[in-house]
Design a protein around this motif. Structure first.
Motif, PDB file in Angstrom:
ATOM      1  N   ILE A 279       0.826  -1.218   0.000  1.00  0.00           N
ATOM      2  CA  ILE A 279       0.000   0.000   0.000  1.00  0.00           C
ATOM      3  C   ILE A 279       0.860   1.268   0.000  1.00  0.00           C
ATOM      4  O   ILE A 279       0.569   2.232  -0.721  1.00  0.00           O
ATOM      5  CB  ILE A 279      -0.969   0.004   1.220  1.00  0.00           C
ATOM      6  CG1 ILE A 279      -1.998  -1.129   1.078  1.00  0.00           C
ATOM      7  CG2 ILE A 279      -1.663   1.353   1.376  1.00  0.00           C
ATOM      8  CD1 ILE A 279      -3.053  -0.954   0.004  1.00  0.00           C
ATOM      9  N   GLU A 280       1.933   1.282   0.786  1.00  0.00           N
ATOM     10  CA  GLU A 280       2.816   2.461   0.824  1.00  0.00           C
ATOM     11  C   GLU A 280       3.455   2.716  -0.543  1.00  0.00           C
ATOM     12  O   GLU A 280       3.645   3.871  -0.941  1.00  0.00           O
ATOM     13  CB  GLU A 280       3.904   2.290   1.893  1.00  0.00           C
ATOM     14  CG  GLU A 280       3.381   2.402   3.321  1.00  0.00           C
ATOM     15  CD  GLU A 280       2.678   3.722   3.612  1.00  0.00           C
ATOM     16  OE1 GLU A 280       3.275   4.790   3.341  1.00  0.00           O
ATOM     17  OE2 GLU A 280       1.531   3.695   4.100  1.00  0.00           O
TER      18      GLU A 280
ATOM     19  N   LEU B 120       2.068   2.073  -3.442  1.00  0.00           N
ATOM     20  CA  LEU B 120       1.026   2.706  -4.269  1.00  0.00           C
ATOM     21  C   LEU B 120       0.835   4.170  -3.872  1.00  0.00           C
ATOM     22  O   LEU B 120       0.740   5.046  -4.721  1.00  0.00           O
ATOM     23  CB  LEU B 120      -0.308   1.957  -4.139  1.00  0.00           C
ATOM     24  CG  LEU B 120      -0.341   0.492  -4.593  1.00  0.00           C
ATOM     25  CD1 LEU B 120      -1.781  -0.003  -4.626  1.00  0.00           C
ATOM     26  CD2 LEU B 120       0.300   0.316  -5.964  1.00  0.00           C
ATOM     27  N   ARG B 121       0.803   4.421  -2.575  1.00  0.00           N
ATOM     28  CA  ARG B 121       0.570   5.794  -2.103  1.00  0.00           C
ATOM     29  C   ARG B 121       1.698   6.735  -2.523  1.00  0.00           C
ATOM     30  O   ARG B 121       1.470   7.893  -2.827  1.00  0.00           O
ATOM     31  CB  ARG B 121       0.392   5.803  -0.590  1.00  0.00           C
ATOM     32  CG  ARG B 121      -0.943   5.159  -0.199  1.00  0.00           C
ATOM     33  CD  ARG B 121      -1.349   5.418   1.239  1.00  0.00           C
ATOM     34  NE  ARG B 121      -2.722   4.955   1.429  1.00  0.00           N
ATOM     35  CZ  ARG B 121      -3.139   4.221   2.452  1.00  0.00           C
ATOM     36  NH1 ARG B 121      -2.290   3.870   3.402  1.00  0.00           N
ATOM     37  NH2 ARG B 121      -4.396   3.852   2.551  1.00  0.00           N
ATOM     38  N   GLN B 122       2.930   6.191  -2.525  1.00  0.00           N
ATOM     39  CA  GLN B 122       4.071   7.040  -2.897  1.00  0.00           C
ATOM     40  C   GLN B 122       4.129   7.275  -4.410  1.00  0.00           C
ATOM     41  O   GLN B 122       4.413   8.380  -4.858  1.00  0.00           O
ATOM     42  CB  GLN B 122       5.384   6.410  -2.429  1.00  0.00           C
ATOM     43  CG  GLN B 122       6.604   7.299  -2.730  1.00  0.00           C
ATOM     44  CD  GLN B 122       7.904   6.727  -2.184  1.00  0.00           C
ATOM     45  OE1 GLN B 122       8.149   5.528  -2.252  1.00  0.00           O
ATOM     46  NE2 GLN B 122       8.736   7.586  -1.638  1.00  0.00           N
TER      47      GLN B 122
ATOM     48  N   PRO C 226      -0.027   8.805  -6.128  1.00  0.00           N
ATOM     49  CA  PRO C 226      -0.688   9.531  -5.034  1.00  0.00           C
ATOM     50  C   PRO C 226      -2.184   9.799  -5.255  1.00  0.00           C
ATOM     51  O   PRO C 226      -2.916  10.008  -4.300  1.00  0.00           O
ATOM     52  CB  PRO C 226       0.103  10.845  -4.939  1.00  0.00           C
ATOM     53  CG  PRO C 226       0.961  10.909  -6.148  1.00  0.00           C
ATOM     54  CD  PRO C 226       1.136   9.532  -6.670  1.00  0.00           C
ATOM     55  N   ASP C 227      -2.633   9.742  -6.514  1.00  0.00           N
ATOM     56  CA  ASP C 227      -4.058   9.993  -6.792  1.00  0.00           C
ATOM     57  C   ASP C 227      -4.899   8.713  -6.726  1.00  0.00           C
ATOM     58  O   ASP C 227      -6.112   8.753  -6.937  1.00  0.00           O
ATOM     59  CB  ASP C 227      -4.234  10.639  -8.179  1.00  0.00           C
ATOM     60  CG  ASP C 227      -3.597  12.017  -8.234  1.00  0.00           C
ATOM     61  OD1 ASP C 227      -3.482  12.654  -7.160  1.00  0.00           O
ATOM     62  OD2 ASP C 227      -3.189  12.442  -9.336  1.00  0.00           O
ATOM     63  N   TRP C 228      -4.270   7.577  -6.449  1.00  0.00           N
ATOM     64  CA  TRP C 228      -5.010   6.309  -6.388  1.00  0.00           C
ATOM     65  C   TRP C 228      -6.090   6.368  -5.316  1.00  0.00           C
ATOM     66  O   TRP C 228      -5.848   6.772  -4.181  1.00  0.00           O
ATOM     67  CB  TRP C 228      -4.035   5.166  -6.062  1.00  0.00           C
ATOM     68  CG  TRP C 228      -4.716   3.831  -5.850  1.00  0.00           C
ATOM     69  CD1 TRP C 228      -5.460   3.128  -6.753  1.00  0.00           C
ATOM     70  CD2 TRP C 228      -4.697   3.038  -4.654  1.00  0.00           C
ATOM     71  NE1 TRP C 228      -5.910   1.953  -6.194  1.00  0.00           N
ATOM     72  CE2 TRP C 228      -5.457   1.865  -4.907  1.00  0.00           C
ATOM     73  CE3 TRP C 228      -4.112   3.194  -3.389  1.00  0.00           C
ATOM     74  CZ2 TRP C 228      -5.651   0.869  -3.957  1.00  0.00           C
ATOM     75  CZ3 TRP C 228      -4.300   2.201  -2.445  1.00  0.00           C
ATOM     76  CH2 TRP C 228      -5.064   1.055  -2.721  1.00  0.00           C
ATOM     77  N   ASN C 229      -7.296   5.969  -5.723  1.00  0.00           N
ATOM     78  CA  ASN C 229      -8.430   5.942  -4.794  1.00  0.00           C
ATOM     79  C   ASN C 229      -8.921   4.500  -4.663  1.00  0.00           C
ATOM     80  O   ASN C 229      -9.533   3.968  -5.577  1.00  0.00           O
ATOM     81  CB  ASN C 229      -9.551   6.855  -5.311  1.00  0.00           C
ATOM     82  CG  ASN C 229     -10.810   6.725  -4.469  1.00  0.00           C
ATOM     83  OD1 ASN C 229     -10.772   6.213  -3.344  1.00  0.00           O
ATOM     84  ND2 ASN C 229     -11.926   7.171  -5.011  1.00  0.00           N
TER      85      ASN C 229
ATOM     86  N   ALA D 213      -7.722  -0.924   3.071  1.00  0.00           N
ATOM     87  CA  ALA D 213      -7.638   0.423   2.476  1.00  0.00           C
ATOM     88  C   ALA D 213      -8.987   0.917   1.960  1.00  0.00           C
ATOM     89  O   ALA D 213      -9.140   2.093   1.633  1.00  0.00           O
ATOM     90  CB  ALA D 213      -6.619   0.411   1.343  1.00  0.00           C
TER      91      ALA D 213
ATOM     92  N   THR E 170      -8.379  -1.226  -9.931  1.00  0.00           N
ATOM     93  CA  THR E 170      -7.026  -1.569  -9.483  1.00  0.00           C
ATOM     94  C   THR E 170      -6.714  -2.987  -9.948  1.00  0.00           C
ATOM     95  O   THR E 170      -7.554  -3.872  -9.783  1.00  0.00           O
ATOM     96  CB  THR E 170      -6.928  -1.503  -7.930  1.00  0.00           C
ATOM     97  OG1 THR E 170      -7.391  -0.224  -7.486  1.00  0.00           O
ATOM     98  CG2 THR E 170      -5.511  -1.729  -7.448  1.00  0.00           C
TER      99      THR E 170
ATOM    100  N   HIS F 205       9.501  -0.551   0.858  1.00  0.00           N
ATOM    101  CA  HIS F 205       8.598  -0.098   1.933  1.00  0.00           C
ATOM    102  C   HIS F 205       8.336  -1.171   2.989  1.00  0.00           C
ATOM    103  O   HIS F 205       8.188  -0.854   4.167  1.00  0.00           O
ATOM    104  CB  HIS F 205       7.266   0.389   1.339  1.00  0.00           C
ATOM    105  CG  HIS F 205       7.336   1.776   0.775  1.00  0.00           C
ATOM    106  ND1 HIS F 205       7.367   2.902   1.558  1.00  0.00           N
ATOM    107  CD2 HIS F 205       7.392   2.214  -0.506  1.00  0.00           C
ATOM    108  CE1 HIS F 205       7.424   3.980   0.789  1.00  0.00           C
ATOM    109  NE2 HIS F 205       7.440   3.589  -0.469  1.00  0.00           N
TER     110      HIS F 205
END
Length: 277
Positions: free
Chosen positions: A112-113, A115-117, A120-123, A148, A191, A251
């Protein structure tokens, strides 16, 4: 006079020579100026428990665990986190001062980290996730996606029984799709995750048809050798957002390093460069 002990950590697997973890942790130890060492250890399954009980007495503060020991180490540990129990495997051990072995699984956190890094626009709530594969990595990915806020997970595996077992453990938000139909589940996925080794250097290609991929969907591959798999290449050409698998490897190592050495390492371009050398 008390003598300062140099903290030791490492990674246990068999084989282990290919592991990038010593490079990664070595880089962080150096950049943070920590006096410590991180060592690769090739340990046979029959020696695992003996080794894990002995390491704390040698100054080890913890270890990473990789194939084929991720399930066995969980049985040996004195305490196991809820998320590791749910996944059914561990990858990070902390040797506590009272001699107890604390076990965790940080693969889902690392996933998850990453993807977030890198997206950043992933919902997560944007729509269903399609997951290819149903092994240990898939279990970590499914647990973290549900956590998530992904509304539904479609899972497909070459051996259907493994996918069914995963559905049984994770409940009604998970549905199983036949492997021959795997391409169809991409049509509704916001996703898409490949957790199989297909597409890895020396392995067969991932043959799932990708024409159903939605433009703007997030597509990620846990394979990082090669860094740009066929899945990621084709997804990019179709207008998807793509994230490679190297960031997950980096990560997932952060929580263990922080617990062992007392400082939180930074995941930056220099960290990636060390692993790509």
């Amino acid at each position: 006079m008390s003598v300062e002990r140099i903290p030791l950590a490492g990674v246990i697997g068999s084989p282990i020579a290919h592991s990038k973890s010593p490079l990664l942790h070595g880089h962080w130890l150096k950049t943070l100026g920590i006096k410590g060492h991180y060592i690769p250890m090739d340990v046979a399954p029959e020696d695992l428990e003996n080794v894990l009980r002995t390491l704390p007495r040698m100054g080890f503060v913890g270890v990473n665990i990789t194939v084929p020991h991720k399930e066995a180490a969980m049985r040996i540990a004195d305490q196991v986190t809820d998320r590791a129990t749910l996944i059914g495997a561990v990858n990070t051990l902390i040797f506590r001062e009272d001699g107890k072995i604390h076990a965790d699984n940080t693969d889902g956190y690392g996933f998850i980290e990453n993807l977030r890094q890198n997206a950043p626009d992933w919902n997560p709530a944007a729509g269903p996730a399609a997951v290819l594969g149903a092994g240990g990595a898939a279990r970590a990915v499914v647990a973290s996606l549900l956590d998530a806020g992904v509304p539904e997970i479609l899972i497909s595996n070459r051996t259907r029984a493994r996918a069914e077992a995963l559905k049984q453990d994770f409940g009604t938000r998970v549905s199983v799709v036949e492997w021959v139909q795997a391409g169809n589940m991409l049509e509704q996925a916001a996703t898409v995750v490949n957790t199989t080794s297909l597409g890895m250097l020396g392995k067969p290609e991932l043959r799932v048809p990708l024409d159903g991929l939605q433009k703007g969907a997030l597509v990620t591959d846990l394979v990082y050798n090669p860094l740009q798999t066929r899945l990621l290449r084709e997804a990019e050409d179709m207008g998807c957002v793509t994230v490679d698998g190297l960031g997950m490897l980096i990560h997932q190592a952060v929580p263990g390093f922080e617990r062992w050495f007392g400082q939180r390492p930074v995941v930056d371009a220099a960290t990636r460069a060390v692993l790509l050398r």
